[in-house]
Design a protein around this motif. Structure first.
Motif, short mmCIF file in Angstrom:
data_model
loop_
_atom_site.label_atom_id
_atom_site.label_comp_id
_atom_site.label_asym_id
_atom_site.label_seq_id
_atom_site.Cartn_x
_atom_site.Cartn_y
_atom_site.Cartn_z
N GLU A 129 15.98 -39.32 -74.38
CA GLU A 129 16.98 -38.52 -73.68
C GLU A 129 16.77 -38.71 -72.17
OE1 GLU A 129 19.16 -36.35 -75.27
OE2 GLU A 129 18.36 -36.82 -77.26
N ALA A 130 17.87 -38.82 -71.44
CA ALA A 130 17.80 -38.92 -69.99
C ALA A 130 17.40 -37.57 -69.39
CB ALA A 130 19.15 -39.35 -69.43
N PRO A 131 16.72 -37.58 -68.27
CA PRO A 131 16.23 -38.76 -67.58
C PRO A 131 14.83 -39.13 -68.05
CG PRO A 131 15.89 -36.83 -66.20
CD PRO A 131 16.56 -36.36 -67.46
N ILE A 158 26.16 -43.76 -71.82
CA ILE A 158 24.89 -43.77 -71.09
C ILE A 158 25.03 -44.56 -69.79
CG2 ILE A 158 23.45 -43.57 -73.16
CD1 ILE A 158 22.86 -46.62 -72.86
N CYS A 159 24.06 -44.32 -68.91
CA CYS A 159 23.89 -45.10 -67.69
C CYS A 159 22.40 -45.36 -67.56
CB CYS A 159 24.40 -44.31 -66.48
SG CYS A 159 24.13 -45.15 -64.90
N ILE A 165 19.37 -42.91 -66.92
CA ILE A 165 19.89 -41.92 -65.97
C ILE A 165 20.66 -40.82 -66.67
CG2 ILE A 165 21.44 -41.60 -63.99
CD1 ILE A 165 20.70 -44.55 -63.22
N SER A 166 21.49 -41.21 -67.64
CA SER A 166 22.26 -40.19 -68.35
C SER A 166 22.46 -40.60 -69.80
CB SER A 166 23.62 -39.98 -67.68
OG SER A 166 24.41 -41.14 -67.76
N GLY A 167 22.57 -39.59 -70.67
CA GLY A 167 22.82 -39.83 -72.08
C GLY A 167 21.56 -39.92 -72.91
N SER A 168 21.74 -40.36 -74.15
CA SER A 168 20.61 -40.55 -75.06
C SER A 168 20.79 -41.86 -75.82
CB SER A 168 20.47 -39.37 -76.03
OG SER A 168 21.59 -39.27 -76.85
N GLU A 211 25.45 -41.64 -77.05
CA GLU A 211 26.56 -41.09 -76.28
C GLU A 211 26.76 -42.03 -75.10
OE1 GLU A 211 25.32 -37.13 -75.26
OE2 GLU A 211 23.41 -37.79 -74.51
#
Length: 124
Positions: free
Chosen positions: A83-85, A104-105, A60-63, A102
């Motif tokens: 990488e998100a998404p 993340i989710c 969902i978020s981050g890398s 980083e």
């Protein structure tokens, strides 16, 4: 390991809306948050659970850096950055781990029961 992009439906003023199709038959989901520099995984699935054949993660978020080995008891020998998404698919008998580059989710398309029933760890 396979990456699948999501479809961008709209984007304006810093907002975005995305669409994706899940192939997982599981009705359960696990939502995970991980801090930068931490690892998740270091295991594999035999594919006994339909939700782990393949395993599907929605970043969902981050890398993340995804590392894997096609031989579960061997060292990691392949890697790629995501990488998100995006959707990360991990196939049976592939040992894998994610390193958060980083914060993340991610959302796993399985229940904790399905995870416990089909997760194996190295003997080391």
């Amino acid at each position: 390991v396979e990456l699948k992009s999501l479809d961008l439906l709209s984007e304006n003023e810093g907002n975005s809306t995305w669409e994706f199709q899940s192939e997982s038959p599981s009705k359960g989901r696990i939502l995970a948050f991980r801090a930068k520099g931490t690892f998740s995984g270091n295991h594999w699935h035999k594919g006994n659970s339909a939700a782990k054949n393949p395993e599907e993660l929605l970043l969902i978020s981050g890398s993340v850096l995804i590392e894997w080995s096609d031989v579960p008891e061997k060292d990691y020998h392949q890697q790629l950055q995501a990488e998100a998404p995006c959707i990360i698919k991990i196939f049976p008998m592939v040992k894998h781990r994610l390193k958060a580059l980083e914060d993340i989710c991610f959302l796993e398309a399985n229940s904790i029961e399905e995870h416990k029933a089909d997760t194996y760890y190295p003997q080391k």
